[in-house]
Design a protein around this motif. Structure first.
Motif, PDB file in Angstrom:
ATOM      1  N   GLU A 271     -26.333   7.053  29.521  1.00  0.00           N
ATOM      2  CA  GLU A 271     -25.742   8.412  29.501  1.00  0.00           C
ATOM      3  C   GLU A 271     -26.120   9.173  30.769  1.00  0.00           C
ATOM      4  O   GLU A 271     -25.286   9.827  31.398  1.00  0.00           O
ATOM      5  CB  GLU A 271     -26.236   9.217  28.278  1.00  0.00           C
ATOM      6  N   LYS A 272     -27.387   9.070  31.152  1.00  0.00           N
ATOM      7  CA  LYS A 272     -27.857   9.787  32.356  1.00  0.00           C
ATOM      8  C   LYS A 272     -27.150   9.229  33.595  1.00  0.00           C
ATOM      9  O   LYS A 272     -26.727   9.988  34.475  1.00  0.00           O
ATOM     10  CB  LYS A 272     -29.386   9.629  32.477  1.00  0.00           C
ATOM     11  N   GLU A 273     -27.022   7.905  33.641  1.00  0.00           N
ATOM     12  CA  GLU A 273     -26.350   7.298  34.798  1.00  0.00           C
ATOM     13  C   GLU A 273     -24.896   7.766  34.865  1.00  0.00           C
ATOM     14  O   GLU A 273     -24.406   8.159  35.940  1.00  0.00           O
ATOM     15  CB  GLU A 273     -26.405   5.765  34.704  1.00  0.00           C
TER      16      GLU A 273
ATOM     17  N   SER B  74     -23.531  10.504  33.578  1.00  0.00           N
ATOM     18  CA  SER B  74     -23.380  11.939  33.889  1.00  0.00           C
ATOM     19  C   SER B  74     -23.719  12.209  35.360  1.00  0.00           C
ATOM     20  O   SER B  74     -23.071  13.023  36.021  1.00  0.00           O
ATOM     21  CB  SER B  74     -24.234  12.806  32.956  1.00  0.00           C
ATOM     22  N   THR B  75     -24.687  11.467  35.893  1.00  0.00           N
ATOM     23  CA  THR B  75     -25.038  11.661  37.304  1.00  0.00           C
ATOM     24  C   THR B  75     -23.895  11.184  38.207  1.00  0.00           C
ATOM     25  O   THR B  75     -23.537  11.856  39.183  1.00  0.00           O
ATOM     26  CB  THR B  75     -26.349  10.921  37.647  1.00  0.00           C
ATOM     27  N   ARG B  76     -23.320  10.039  37.855  1.00  0.00           N
ATOM     28  CA  ARG B  76     -22.194   9.535  38.658  1.00  0.00           C
ATOM     29  C   ARG B  76     -20.999  10.489  38.586  1.00  0.00           C
ATOM     30  O   ARG B  76     -20.318  10.727  39.587  1.00  0.00           O
ATOM     31  CB  ARG B  76     -21.792   8.138  38.190  1.00  0.00           C
ATOM     32  N   ALA B  77     -20.743  11.056  37.397  1.00  0.00           N
ATOM     33  CA  ALA B  77     -19.617  11.993  37.248  1.00  0.00           C
ATOM     34  C   ALA B  77     -19.850  13.248  38.088  1.00  0.00           C
ATOM     35  O   ALA B  77     -18.935  13.768  38.744  1.00  0.00           O
ATOM     36  CB  ALA B  77     -19.432  12.357  35.782  1.00  0.00           C
ATOM     37  N   TRP B  78     -21.092  13.712  38.096  1.00  0.00           N
ATOM     38  CA  TRP B  78     -21.436  14.893  38.918  1.00  0.00           C
ATOM     39  C   TRP B  78     -21.231  14.576  40.408  1.00  0.00           C
ATOM     40  O   TRP B  78     -20.524  15.309  41.124  1.00  0.00           O
ATOM     41  CB  TRP B  78     -22.891  15.290  38.625  1.00  0.00           C
ATOM     42  N   LEU B  79     -21.786  13.430  40.836  1.00  0.00           N
ATOM     43  CA  LEU B  79     -21.736  13.103  42.270  1.00  0.00           C
ATOM     44  C   LEU B  79     -20.334  12.755  42.755  1.00  0.00           C
ATOM     45  O   LEU B  79     -20.035  12.896  43.953  1.00  0.00           O
ATOM     46  CB  LEU B  79     -22.689  11.950  42.575  1.00  0.00           C
ATOM     47  N   ALA B  80     -19.469  12.337  41.841  1.00  0.00           N
ATOM     48  CA  ALA B  80     -18.110  11.964  42.240  1.00  0.00           C
ATOM     49  C   ALA B  80     -17.398  13.143  42.890  1.00  0.00           C
ATOM     50  O   ALA B  80     -16.462  12.960  43.670  1.00  0.00           O
ATOM     51  CB  ALA B  80     -17.330  11.461  41.033  1.00  0.00           C
ATOM     52  N   LYS B  81     -17.844  14.352  42.547  1.00  0.00           N
ATOM     53  CA  LYS B  81     -17.181  15.538  43.121  1.00  0.00           C
ATOM     54  C   LYS B  81     -17.972  16.173  44.257  1.00  0.00           C
ATOM     55  O   LYS B  81     -17.416  16.989  44.999  1.00  0.00           O
ATOM     56  CB  LYS B  81     -16.971  16.577  42.021  1.00  0.00           C
ATOM     57  N   VAL B  82     -19.239  15.842  44.377  1.00  0.00           N
ATOM     58  CA  VAL B  82     -20.089  16.503  45.389  1.00  0.00           C
ATOM     59  C   VAL B  82     -19.681  16.028  46.792  1.00  0.00           C
ATOM     60  O   VAL B  82     -19.741  14.828  47.077  1.00  0.00           O
ATOM     61  CB  VAL B  82     -21.583  16.188  45.121  1.00  0.00           C
ATOM     62  N   PRO B  83     -19.270  16.937  47.682  1.00  0.00           N
ATOM     63  CA  PRO B  83     -18.811  16.484  48.994  1.00  0.00           C
ATOM     64  C   PRO B  83     -19.922  16.287  50.032  1.00  0.00           C
ATOM     65  O   PRO B  83     -19.703  15.660  51.060  1.00  0.00           O
ATOM     66  CB  PRO B  83     -17.877  17.611  49.443  1.00  0.00           C
ATOM     67  N   LEU B  84     -21.094  16.833  49.750  1.00  0.00           N
ATOM     68  CA  LEU B  84     -22.178  16.779  50.749  1.00  0.00           C
ATOM     69  C   LEU B  84     -23.529  16.799  50.050  1.00  0.00           C
ATOM     70  O   LEU B  84     -23.793  17.682  49.225  1.00  0.00           O
ATOM     71  CB  LEU B  84     -22.086  17.999  51.690  1.00  0.00           C
ATOM     72  N   LEU B  85     -24.358  15.819  50.404  1.00  0.00           N
ATOM     73  CA  LEU B  85     -25.774  15.857  50.013  1.00  0.00           C
ATOM     74  C   LEU B  85     -26.585  15.955  51.301  1.00  0.00           C
ATOM     75  O   LEU B  85     -26.260  15.282  52.297  1.00  0.00           O
ATOM     76  CB  LEU B  85     -26.187  14.579  49.281  1.00  0.00           C
ATOM     77  N   ILE B  86     -27.600  16.766  51.270  1.00  0.00           N
ATOM     78  CA  ILE B  86     -28.530  16.811  52.409  1.00  0.00           C
ATOM     79  C   ILE B  86     -29.877  16.306  51.894  1.00  0.00           C
ATOM     80  O   ILE B  86     -30.505  16.944  51.033  1.00  0.00           O
ATOM     81  CB  ILE B  86     -28.674  18.237  52.976  1.00  0.00           C
ATOM     82  N   ALA B  87     -30.277  15.113  52.365  1.00  0.00           N
ATOM     83  CA  ALA B  87     -31.575  14.561  51.976  1.00  0.00           C
ATOM     84  C   ALA B  87     -32.657  15.326  52.735  1.00  0.00           C
ATOM     85  O   ALA B  87     -32.511  15.625  53.937  1.00  0.00           O
ATOM     86  CB  ALA B  87     -31.633  13.072  52.291  1.00  0.00           C
ATOM     87  N   LEU B  88     -33.754  15.646  52.036  1.00  0.00           N
ATOM     88  CA  LEU B  88     -34.783  16.562  52.550  1.00  0.00           C
ATOM     89  C   LEU B  88     -36.120  15.839  52.663  1.00  0.00           C
ATOM     90  O   LEU B  88     -36.553  15.193  51.692  1.00  0.00           O
ATOM     91  CB  LEU B  88     -34.963  17.732  51.577  1.00  0.00           C
ATOM     92  N   ALA B  89     -36.755  15.958  53.791  1.00  0.00           N
ATOM     93  CA  ALA B  89     -38.061  15.306  53.924  1.00  0.00           C
ATOM     94  C   ALA B  89     -38.986  16.124  54.808  1.00  0.00           C
ATOM     95  O   ALA B  89     -38.544  16.953  55.618  1.00  0.00           O
ATOM     96  CB  ALA B  89     -37.901  13.904  54.509  1.00  0.00           C
ATOM     97  N   CYS B  90     -40.281  15.879  54.608  1.00  0.00           N
ATOM     98  CA  CYS B  90     -41.320  16.488  55.441  1.00  0.00           C
ATOM     99  C   CYS B  90     -41.974  15.369  56.243  1.00  0.00           C
ATOM    100  O   CYS B  90     -42.436  14.379  55.666  1.00  0.00           O
ATOM    101  CB  CYS B  90     -42.352  17.159  54.543  1.00  0.00           C
ATOM    102  N   ARG B  91     -41.972  15.519  57.548  1.00  0.00           N
ATOM    103  CA  ARG B  91     -42.633  14.494  58.374  1.00  0.00           C
ATOM    104  C   ARG B  91     -44.120  14.807  58.454  1.00  0.00           C
ATOM    105  O   ARG B  91     -44.521  15.940  58.738  1.00  0.00           O
ATOM    106  CB  ARG B  91     -42.037  14.466  59.780  1.00  0.00           C
TER     107      ARG B  91
END
Ligand code: FMN
Length: 196
Positions: free
Chosen positions: A78-80, A82-99
Motif C-alpha cells: 500500500e505504501k509503495e 501510494s508513494t508511486r501515485a504521488w510521485l507520478a505527478k511530481v515534476p521536480l524533486l530536489i535531493a538535499l544533502a550536507c557536505r
C-alpha cells in the motif's frame, strides 16, 4: 491587494500533492539562489542539491523502492503504491544533502546541518512566494545507503537530508492554523531562574 513579504512568511505551508508545471528555469534559479543566503557559520557552504526532473522522478522512485526492500526496511504494498501515485505527478524533486568537510574541525557538524536546514527553509519560502507548492520528505530511501550513494551523497562525506518535492498545487492549499508563539517564548531578565 498585494501580499507583503511578512504575510508570505506567515502563510507558508507545505504542499505535498503537486503536479506540472514545475518552476521555470528562472524561478528554479531563484529558489536555489535563495538557499545561498542562509546563515552559514564559517562560510562552509555545506549545502548540496541534486535536481531530479521529469522521467528521472520515476527512475528515482524505482531505485528508492528496490533499494529499500534490499536493505530489509519495511515497505508495504500500500505504501509503495501510494508513494508511486504521488510521485507520478511530481515534476521536480530536489535531493538535499550536507557536505561534511572533514578538514574543518571548528564548526561542529550540527551547525553545518542547521545551515543546510536554513537553506532548505529559504527554498520552501521562495517556492511559496513564487506560487508553487513544496514539501520536505525524508521518505524515498533517505536512510538507505544505496540511495544516498546513487545520488552521489555517500555517508562518509555527506549527510543525506531527503528531498523537496516542488510543483503546482493540485488543490489550492487551505490555510492552516498555527500555534500561538507565546506558548514557546519566555523572557529572561537577568534574575536567577526559579526551578519548579
Ligand atoms: C527534515 C524534515 C523531514 C520531513 N520528512 C517528512 C516525511 O518524510 N514525511 C512527512 O509526512 N512529513 C515530513 N516532514 C514534514 C513536512 O515536510 C511538513 O513540514 C509537515 O507536513 C507540516 O506541514 P507545514 O510545513 O505546512 O507545517 C519533514 C519535515 C522536515 C523538516
Amino acid at each position: 491587494m498585494s501580499v507583503t513579504p511578512i504575510e508570505y512568511l506567515l502563510s507558508r505551508r507545505s504542499v505535498k500533492f503537486v503536479q506540472a508545471p514545475a518552476p521555470t528555469e528562472t524561478e528554479l534559479s531563484q529558489i536555489l539562489q535563495a538557499a545561498m543566503s542562509a546563515p552559514d557559520h564559517g562560510k562552509l557552504q555545506p549545502w548540496r542539491f541534486a535536481l531530479i526532473r521529469g522521467d528521472a522522478v520515476a527512475r528515482l522512485a524505482d531505485l528508492a523502492m528496490e533499494a529499500t526492500k534490499r536493505a530489509g526496511r519495511p515497505l508495504t504494498a500500500e505504501k509503495e503504491a501510494s508513494t508511486r501515485a504521488w510521485l507520478a505527478k511530481v515534476p521536480l524533486l530536489i535531493a538535499l544533502a550536507c557536505r561534511i568537510d572533514h578538514s574543518n574541525t571548528k564548526v561542529p557538524e550540527h551547525e553545518r546541518l542547521l545551515a543546510v536546514g536554513a537553506a532548505v527553509t529559504n527554498m520552501l519560502n521562495a517556492a511559496h512566494m513564487l506560487g508553487y507548492g513544496a514539501y520536505w520528505s525524508t521518505g524515498l530511501g533517505t536512510y538507505v545507503d544505496e540511495v544516498n550513494e546513487a545520488l552521489g551523497f555517500d555517508g562518509l562525506d555527506y549527510r543525506f537530508l531527503g528531498y523537496l518535492a516542488v510543483g503546482t498545487p493540485i488543490q489550492p492549499p487551505a490555510a492552516v492554523e498555527r500555534p500561538d508563539y507565546r506558548k514557546f517564548v519566555s523572557e529572561w531578565t537577568g534574575a536567577a531562574t526559579q526551578l519548579s
